[in-house]
Design a protein around this motif. Sequence first.
Motif, PDB file in Angstrom:
ATOM      1  N   ASP A 235      -7.358  -3.846   2.916  1.00 53.12           N
ATOM      2  CA  ASP A 235      -7.092  -2.697   3.775  1.00 53.12           C
ATOM      3  C   ASP A 235      -8.375  -2.175   4.402  1.00 53.12           C
ATOM      4  OD1 ASP A 235      -4.467  -2.941   3.147  1.00 53.12           O
ATOM      5  OD2 ASP A 235      -4.342  -1.160   1.880  1.00 53.12           O
ATOM      6  N   LYS A 238      -9.001  -4.375   7.350  1.00 51.03           N
ATOM      7  CA  LYS A 238      -8.033  -4.126   8.418  1.00 51.03           C
ATOM      8  C   LYS A 238      -8.406  -2.876   9.206  1.00 51.03           C
ATOM      9  CE  LYS A 238      -4.143  -6.468   6.225  1.00 51.03           C
ATOM     10  NZ  LYS A 238      -2.834  -6.333   5.536  1.00 51.03           N
ATOM     11  N   TRP A 291       7.338   5.823  11.073  1.00 50.40           N
ATOM     12  CA  TRP A 291       7.507   4.671  11.953  1.00 50.40           C
ATOM     13  C   TRP A 291       8.615   4.905  12.977  1.00 50.40           C
ATOM     14  CZ3 TRP A 291       5.409   0.952  14.287  1.00 50.40           C
ATOM     15  CH2 TRP A 291       6.161  -0.085  14.829  1.00 50.40           C
ATOM     16  N   TYR A 306      -1.042   5.357  12.744  1.00 54.03           N
ATOM     17  CA  TYR A 306      -0.191   4.753  11.708  1.00 54.03           C
ATOM     18  C   TYR A 306      -0.935   3.626  10.994  1.00 54.03           C
ATOM     19  CZ  TYR A 306       3.184   1.679   9.561  1.00 54.03           C
ATOM     20  OH  TYR A 306       3.822   0.858   8.652  1.00 54.03           O
ATOM     21  N   LEU A 307      -1.616   2.761  11.737  1.00 55.97           N
ATOM     22  CA  LEU A 307      -2.305   1.619  11.138  1.00 55.97           C
ATOM     23  C   LEU A 307      -3.492   2.046  10.284  1.00 55.97           C
ATOM     24  CD1 LEU A 307      -2.082  -0.843  14.150  1.00 55.97           C
ATOM     25  CD2 LEU A 307      -1.039  -1.163  11.906  1.00 55.97           C
ATOM     26  N   TYR A 310      -1.618   3.294   7.107  1.00 55.96           N
ATOM     27  CA  TYR A 310      -0.904   2.239   6.392  1.00 55.96           C
ATOM     28  C   TYR A 310      -1.395   0.865   6.862  1.00 55.96           C
ATOM     29  CZ  TYR A 310       2.477   6.019   5.442  1.00 55.96           C
ATOM     30  OH  TYR A 310       3.085   7.191   5.049  1.00 55.96           O
ATOM     31  N   PRO A 311      -2.629   0.495   6.551  1.00 57.26           N
ATOM     32  CA  PRO A 311      -3.152  -0.795   7.060  1.00 57.26           C
ATOM     33  C   PRO A 311      -2.359  -2.005   6.580  1.00 57.26           C
ATOM     34  CG  PRO A 311      -4.643   0.174   5.441  1.00 57.26           C
ATOM     35  CD  PRO A 311      -3.640   1.228   5.767  1.00 57.26           C
ATOM     36  N   SER A 312      -1.739  -1.909   5.403  1.00 55.16           N
ATOM     37  CA  SER A 312      -0.860  -2.982   4.920  1.00 55.16           C
ATOM     38  C   SER A 312       0.548  -2.462   4.736  1.00 55.16           C
ATOM     39  CB  SER A 312      -1.388  -3.546   3.591  1.00 55.16           C
ATOM     40  OG  SER A 312      -2.626  -4.184   3.759  1.00 55.16           O
ATOM     41  N   SER A 316       3.310  -2.560   9.377  1.00 55.74           N
ATOM     42  CA  SER A 316       1.987  -2.712   9.981  1.00 55.74           C
ATOM     43  C   SER A 316       1.896  -3.926  10.901  1.00 55.74           C
ATOM     44  CB  SER A 316       0.912  -2.788   8.898  1.00 55.74           C
ATOM     45  OG  SER A 316       1.150  -3.864   8.011  1.00 55.74           O
ATOM     46  N   GLN A 320       1.171  -3.653  14.840  1.00 50.91           N
ATOM     47  CA  GLN A 320       0.061  -4.336  15.496  1.00 50.91           C
ATOM     48  C   GLN A 320       0.537  -5.087  16.732  1.00 50.91           C
ATOM     49  OE1 GLN A 320      -3.408  -4.213  14.534  1.00 50.91           O
ATOM     50  NE2 GLN A 320      -3.331  -4.881  16.660  1.00 50.91           N
ATOM     51  N   TRP A 430       1.665 -10.302   3.229  1.00 51.54           N
ATOM     52  CA  TRP A 430       2.233  -9.070   3.763  1.00 51.54           C
ATOM     53  C   TRP A 430       3.508  -8.718   3.004  1.00 51.54           C
ATOM     54  CZ3 TRP A 430       2.813 -13.792   5.987  1.00 51.54           C
ATOM     55  CH2 TRP A 430       4.092 -14.206   6.360  1.00 51.54           C
TER      56      TRP A 430
END
Length: 526
Positions: A235, A238, A291, A306-307, A310-312, A316, A320, A430
Motif C-alpha cells: 500500500d 501504491k 465508492w 479514494y485511492l 484504500y490503496p488495496s 481500487s 484506477q 488483489w
Amino acid sequence: MSGEHVPMAPAPCRMRRNILQGALAAGALTLLPCPGLAQTALNSLPRRSLIIGNSSYAHAPLNNPANDARAFAEALKAVDFAVTLQLDASREAMLRAIDDYVGMLARDHAIGVFYFSGHGTQLAWRNYLLPVDSEIRMLNDIPARGVELNTLLQGLTQAKNPMNVIILDACRDNPFGQALPGEQKGLSQFDAPPGSLLAYATSPGNTASDGAGSNGLYTENLLRELKSSDTKIEDIFKRVRLEVRRRSDGRQIPWESTSLEEDFYFRPPRAGTKLSEGEATRHYDEELAIWERIKSANDPAALEDYLRRYPSGVFSEIAQLHLDKVLAQRGQRAIQIASSAPNPYSKGTARADTRFRLGDRYSYRHLDLATNQEIRQYTLVVTAITETQVIYNNGSLITDLIGNPVKLADGTRYTDAQHQIADYSLGKRWTARHRLTNARGATYDSQIEYRVVARESVTLPAGTFDAFRVEGMGWSQGERFGVEVYNLFWISPEVRRVIAHETRQRFANGKLVKHERYELTGYVQR
C-alpha cells in the motif's frame, strides 16, 4: 467469470473459522487470515539494509541521489533497520558492499531492504547500476564497468532470508548523452524473485525525474509514506505511485513487481489486532458507500482521495481504471511499459482490452467437472455498450468494461466487484468483494483473494492462447450457510473476455457443492 456465473467468497471471521475447520479436516484449502490480522512473525524478524546513493558522476552528475540515500537511511533507522550507507561508491565498493550485505542477510535470517539512487541503464535486457567511477565509451563497456542487478538478485536467492525489498531510483535520463545512446530508455522489466518486492521509480523503459528540490520526485514521496503507521508495504508503494503520477502529470509512473506471500509493515500494527465480524462488515459497508458516491465522478480528485484511503481496497483496481479514463479525457497521455516479449527476465504485463464493439461474439461450453459431463453451450453477443457497461443478448447479461458481472439473466444483481482487473503481471494480488441480491431478494456476501500465478500457453476449443493464470480462494455466505470457494481463470491479452474459468465450492464438512468449468469455443471481435 464466464459472464453468467461468478464464484462467491469470504464470510465474516467466525463463520469463516467454522467453515475453515471442516475444510481443513477435508484437506480442502490453505489457511487464509481474517481481515486486519497482523502477520507478527515476519514483522518481528531482524531488519537489515544496504543503501547506495551515487551523485558525483564525472560526465553526468546528479543533484539528489546522495541526498536521497542519506534521507532514506535515516527513515529506515527510525523503523529499526540496521543501515549500511554508501555514497558516491566505486564499482569495487558497490560489489564489496553487496557481498557483505548478502552475507549479513543469510547469517541473521533478516528482512532485507536494498536501495539504489543514481544512474542505471540496460543492455540486452540486463539492468546495470552505474558506479561513479564507470568510464563507458561504448555499450560493450557496460557489463565490465557497471554492477549488474542480477549480481544482487542471485545473492539474495542464495541468502535464503525470509523477505527482500529492492528499490531502484535509477532510471534518470541516459547518462551517456547523444554520443552513446542506449538500446532503450530506463531499466528493463524484471519479475521479482520469490519472497521479494522489486520497486522501480518509473515504469520499465521510461525515465524518472531527479527532482527540483533536495530529493528526487520518487524518493521524496517514498520518504513521506514511510511515516505511515499500520500500512502494508504494498500500500505504501501504491500511494507513492499515485502521488508521483499526479505530481509529474503522468510523465513518471512508478512500477512494482511482487512475489510476497505475507503482509509486511515498516511500522507494524499492534500484535494480534484484528477486526470483529461486525467491524469487518462495517468497514466494507463504509467503503461501498464511499465508492457508490464517487464511482461516476469526472473529477480526478475524488478518485485520488479514494485511492489514497484504500490503496488495496475492494474497488481500487476499478477506481484506477476510471481514473485513467478521466485523466485521458483531460489530455494526460499514459506512458507505456516497454514491450517485454523477448525479455528472458519477465513474463511481462497485459492490460485488459475494453474496446468492445457491437456484434462481438463469444461462445462457451459449460462443463460439470464432477461428472465430466457437458451441461450446455451458449453464445454471448454484445448488443449495447455504455460508458461503464457492456450489455449482452439484449440485457440478458450486463458486465462492467473489464468483465465483472452487474446483472445476470435470472435477475441477480451485484455490487461492483473486481474479480477481473485492468492490469495483469506475475505475482499481482488483489481482493474482490461483493454483495449480490437474487430475484427473491435474498442477499449474499462474498470475498476472494486473487493472485496471478503464471503466464502459460492454454489450449481450448477456440484455439491456443498466451494467457495469465489467476487463482483465488475465499468464501460465500448467505442467510443459512457458507461455502469455501476456489476460483481459477485465464485471461489472454488478445481476447476481451475470460477465455476459461473454473470454480469449486465446498461446504464446511468437505462435501462438494459444485465443480464447474467454462471455456471458450469460438469468438469474433470486431
